[in-house]
Write an enzyme that holds these catalytic residues in place. Structure first.
Site, short mmCIF file in Angstrom:
data_model
loop_
_atom_site.label_atom_id
_atom_site.label_comp_id
_atom_site.label_asym_id
_atom_site.label_seq_id
_atom_site.Cartn_x
_atom_site.Cartn_y
_atom_site.Cartn_z
N SER A 580 -0.07 -5.65 1.74
CA SER A 580 -0.09 -4.66 2.26
C SER A 580 -2.01 -5.46 2.88
O SER A 580 -2.31 -5.82 2.52
CB SER A 580 -0.22 -3.57 2.07
OG SER A 580 -0.64 -2.27 2.76
N TYR A 593 -2.60 2.80 -4.42
CA TYR A 593 -1.78 2.05 -3.56
C TYR A 593 -2.57 0.75 -3.26
O TYR A 593 -2.39 -0.45 -3.27
CB TYR A 593 -1.21 2.68 -2.47
CG TYR A 593 -0.18 1.99 -1.48
CD1 TYR A 593 0.23 1.94 -2.14
CD2 TYR A 593 -1.35 1.63 -0.48
CE1 TYR A 593 1.25 0.51 -1.04
CE2 TYR A 593 -0.85 0.67 0.50
CZ TYR A 593 1.02 0.26 0.06
OH TYR A 593 1.71 -0.49 0.62
#
Length: 703
Positions: A580, A593
Site C-alpha cells: 500500500s 495498518y
C-alpha cells in the site's frame, strides 16, 4: 477434486436419442446432434477422437443445382463439444474425382493437398486426414469411434477371429493401416464386397459403423459397442484384472500426500525448456492397473490406438515405489536416473525409426508417470492437455484389460507408432497451432482471491495463459470468483482453496493441494488484506495484532511455503506483494495498518535478497485508494477514513482522485496490470522493486 472419467464396461450404453428433438433439425443438425451424443460418453470415444459424417443434398451456390455434400468432422475437433462450424463440407463428386489422381500408397500424403480443392461453399474448416474414410463408404451416415471395448478386441493378438466370433458377418475386419487415402479405398472395397455388413473393426484402431439415417447410424453404433461390452463383461466376470493385485493402494489422503511430493520434483526435471502443468488421477481403473502383477509386462508395450499414443507418447514411465514401505525419498533419489533412462530410450526409438525427412525429435520426456499404490501423473504444456492425456491413458488401460481377457494385448510396432507420431502431416498441424501465451505453463497462487484486486489479478493472469489457484477466507466470495473465472476461461485453469493466511497448517495444506492439482507453482501474489483506522490512543491490542497477523505474518507464511516449493522445482519463481501507499507514506489514525504494510515491504526486500540465487524474484505493488470492487472499503474502513478527512463516505473516491497528482482513480485492473508485469518475463531482470500504482503521491515516492 475430480480425477477424470473412469470408464467401465459393466453398464451398457443407453440410447439418448430424442426423436421429437431430432425431427425439428435439418440433416446437418441431426449429424451434429448425433455427434454430440456419441462424444459425451468416453466409453464411446475419447476427447478429440473419432469422427462422424453425413452425405447431404444441397444447392450448389454457383449453379443452383442439387449436389451431394460430405459433412465430416473437421481437423482437430471433438465430436462431443463441437458446434455446426466444426464440420468440413466437401463436394462428393470432387472427392470421387481424386481417385484418378491417386498414385499409390507411397504418395498418399500428397492427396491431403487436394482436399481444399473439394471445399463446398468456401467453408474455412480444414478437412481431416480421415475424410476419405467417410467419403468412399457408400452410406449416407458414417460413425468412426474409438470405444474401449472394441479397441480391446482390435488390439488383441487374435483380433480377426474375435471380431468374427462376436459379431459374425455383420461387422468386418481390416488389418492395421495408417489413416489416409488408401484406408478409405480399403473401406470402400470392403463395403462393395460385403453389402449386408453394418460396420468394420480396424485392427489396433477402432470401429466404423453406418446407416441410412442419423438415428439408424447412432443406434447401430451403440448396439455394436454394447455387444462388445457384454462379451468382455462375460469374459472378465470373476477374473482378477491384470493378473491380480501385486500391491494394495494406499488410502486417498496418503496418495495425495505422495503426489504432492512427487509432482513438483518431476516438474523440476522436465520443465526447464518448456514449463509443464501436471494432473493427478487415482481412480479405480488406474489404481487397479498400477498395483497389478501385469504392470511391468504391459506398460512397456505402449498404447495401440493412434489417438492414444499421440497424447501419451508410446509408453509411460513406471516409477519404482513400494507402497508397503512408503519410501518416497528413495523414489526421489532415483528420479534423475529414471527420467534419464526414459529420455535415452525415446532417443533410441526416434533414431531407429526416423526417416530422412522426419521432423526433429520432440520433447523426449515422459508424459505419463505410473506409481504403484498411488496413481497416475500426467504432464503437458497446459492443464487441459495433461488431463486429456490422463483420460487417454485410462482408455488404454481399459483396452489392455479387455484385450488380455480375450487373448494377448498387442501395442503398435514402434515403426508404425513413429510413422504416425512424426507424420509430416501431423507436424504441419503442430506448426499451425498458435504460439503459447506469455504465461502458458505457469501456475499462480493468489491470496485474497475473492476480493476486487484478487479477482482482477486472476483475470489478468488467466488471460496470459496461467493456471490460477485462488485462496480466500471468504468462501462465498471465493466460489463466486472461481465460478466466474471458470466460465470465462476454463474450469481446467482455475482452482480455489479456502484459506486463513494466519494458520500455518492451512497454508502448508493449500500449497500441497496446488502441487497435486497442477504440479507445483511459479507465481505467488500475496494480496490478502484487511484495514483498520483509529487514533493510537484508541487502537486496541486486538486491532494491532490482527493487522500484524494478516498483513505481516500471513505474508511471511505464504512466502515461506512458496519459497520451499520454488526451490524444490529449481525453475525460479515470482513473488508479488500487494502492499500500500501507506507502507511508505504515514497516514493519520492508521498506525496499525501502516506499520503492518511497512513490514510487508521490508519483508519483500529481505526475500528478494534470499531468493536471488535461485532465480526467485520478489517485488511489490503499492496501490492507493482502490475503492472499486474492494472488500476492505465496504465496511467500517470507508466510514473511518471519511471521518479522518471530515467528509461523507460517498465523497471519498472523488477526494482520492483529486488528491492524486494525475487526478485519476485507481482501479483493480490497474493493480493487476502491474502484477502481470512483475510476474512475467518482461520483468525477468527486476527484483526488490516497488511499483506505485497510486496515480501519483509525492509522499510515497521511493526515492
Amino acid at each position: 477434486m475430480p480425477t477424470g472419467p473412469q470408464t467401465s464396461g459393466s453398464t451398457l450404453l443407453p440410447s439418448l436419442w430424442d426423436e421429437a428433438h431430432a425431427a425439428g433439425l435439418d440433416e446437418p443438425g441431426r449429424l451434429l446432434y448425433r455427434s454430440n451424443l456419441l462424444g459425451a460418453d468416453k466409453r464411446i470415444t475419447n476427447y478429440g477422437g473419432g469422427n462422424t459424417s453425413a452425405k447431404v443434398i444441397e444447392k450448389d451456390p454457383l449453379t443452383g443445382r442439387d449436389v451431394t455434400v460430405l459433412w465430416v468432422k473437421g481437423s482437430g475437433g471433438d465430436v462431443g463439444t463441437m458446434k455446426r462450424d466444426g464440420f468440413s463440407t466437401l463436394y462428393q463428386d470432387k472427392l470421387e474425382a481424386l481417385k484418378s489422381l491417386y498414385r499409390g500408397a507411397d504418395f498418399e500424403d500428397e492427396m491431403v493437398g487436394y482436399l481444399p480443392h473439394c471445399t463446398f461453399n468456401l467453408n474455412p474448416r480444414a478437412a481431416s486426414i480421415d475424410t476419405p474414410l467417410h467419403a468412399y463408404l457408400p452410406y449416407t451416415h458414417v460413425d468412426h469411434m474409438h470405444p474401449d471395448a472394441v479397441i480391446a478386441i482390435a488390439a488383441s493378438d487374435n483380433s480377426r477371429e474375435m471380431t468374427r466370433q462376436i459379431f459374425g458377418d455383420e461387422i468386418g475386419w481390416l488389418p492395421w493401416r495408417r489413416p489416409g487415402f488408401q484406408l478409405g479405398l480399403d473401406l470402400s472395397a470392403f463395403a462393395r464386397e460385403n453389402p449386408d455388413a453394418k460396420g468394420i473393426v480396424l485392427e489396433s484402431h477402432g470401429l466404423f459403423t453406418w446407416g441410412e439415417t442419423a438415428r439408424d447410424c447412432y443406434e447401430t453404433t451403440l448396439r455394436i459397442i454394447n455387444t462388445a461390452i457384454a462379451f468382455l463383461d462375460e469374459k472378465t466376470a470373476g477374473v482378477a484384472a491384470f493378473g491380480g493385485a501385486r500391491v494394495e493402494p494406499l488410502d486417498a489422503a496418503a496418495r495425495r500426500e505422495i503426489a504432492a511430493r512427487l509432482m513438483p520434483e518431476i516438474r523440476a526435471r522436465i520443465g526447464r525448456d518448456e514449463r509443464k502443468i501436471g494432473h493427478f488421477d487415482d481412480g479405480d481403473a488406474v489404481l487397479t492397473f498400477v498395483g497389478s502383477n501385469d504392470l511391468a509386462k504391459l506398460a512397456p508395450l505402449g498404447t495401440s490406438c493412434p489417438d492414444h499414443f499421440l497424447r501419451t507418447k508410446i509408453r509411460p514411465l513406471v516409477l519404482d515405489f513400494d507402497p508397503a514401505k512408503g519410501d518416497v525419498d528413495a523414489v526421489l533419489a532415483g528420479l534423475d536416473d529414471a527420467i534419464a533412462a526414459y529420455r535415452a530410450d525415446y532417443t533410441r526409438y526416434y533414431e531407429s525409426c526416423r526417416h530422412d525427412d522426419s521432423p526433429a525429435m520432440r520433447d523426449p520426456n515422459p508424459v505419463v508417470y505410473l506409481v504403484p499404490g498411488v496413481g497416475m501423473m500426467t504432464f503437458a504444456k497446459d492443464k487441459a492437455t495433461a488431463r486429456i492425456a490422463g483420460e487417454f491413458y485410462v482408455n488404454a488401460i481399459n483396452v489392455m484389460r479387455g484385450a488380455q481377457a480375450v487373448g494377448t494385448y498387442r501395442g503398435l510396432p514402434e515403426q508404425e507408432a513413429f510413422d504416425i507420431e512424426y507424420w509430416l502431416l501431423e507436424e504441419a498441424k503442430l506448426q499451425r497451432m498458435p504460439k503459447p501465451k506469455s504465461l502458458a505453463g505457469r501456475i499462480a497462487f493468489i491470496t485474497g482471491g475473492g476480493g476486487g484486486i484478487g479477482r482482477a489479478t486472476a483475470e489478468r493472469l488467466l488471460s496470459d495463459g496461467a493456471c490460477v489457484v485462488l485462496a480466500d477466507i471468504d468462501v462465498e466470495a471465493l466460489e463466486r470468483v472461481k465460478t466466474e473465472m471458470s466460465e470465462r476461461f476454463s474450469a481446467d485453469m482455475v482452482r480455489a482453496v479456502p484459506l486463513n493466511v494466519t494458520e500455518e497448517a492451512g497454508v502448508i495444506a493449500s500449497f500441497a493441494e496446488m502441487a497435486v492439482e497442477y504440479g507445483g507453482a511459479d507465481i505467488l501474489v500475496s494480496n490478502a488484506g484487511i484495514s483498520s483506522s483509529a487514533p493510537i490512543e484508541t487502537t486496541e491490542l486486538s486491532m494491532w495484532n490482527r493487522n500484524i497477523d494478516i498483513l505481516a505474518t500471513g505474508y511471511f507464511l505464504v512466502s515461506r511455503e512458496a519459497f520451499r516449493l520454488f526451490r524444490r522445482q529449481q525453475l525460479g519463481g515470482a513473488v508479488v506483494f500487494i502492499a500500500s501507499k501507506n507502507g511508505l507514506a504515514a497516514s493519520p489514525g492508521a498506525a496499525a495498518y501502516c506499520t503492518a504494510k511497512a513490514a510487508e515491504i521490508h519483508l519483500a526486500r529481505c526475500l528478494a535478497l534470499e531468493g536471488a540465487d535461485a532465480g526467485i524474484r520478489v517485488n511489490v505493488v503499492n496501490p492507493d485508494a482502490v475503492l472499486q470492487g474492494s472488500k476492505i472499503w465496504t465496511g467500517e474502513w470507508r466510514e473511518q477514513r471519511a471521518a479522518a478527512y471530515n467528509m461523507a463516505p460517498d465523497e471519498l473516491e472523488e477526494h482520492y482522485r483529486k488528491r492524486s497528482m494525475l487526478k485519476r482513480s485507481v482501479l483493480p485492473s490497474d493493480v493487476a496490470e502491474a502484477v502481470a508485469f512483475l510476474a512475467g518475463d518482461a520483468s525477468a531482470k527486476s527484483t526488490g522493486n516497488i511499483v506505485n500504482v497510486d496515480a501519483g503521491n509525492a509522499q510515497s515516492f521511493t526515492r
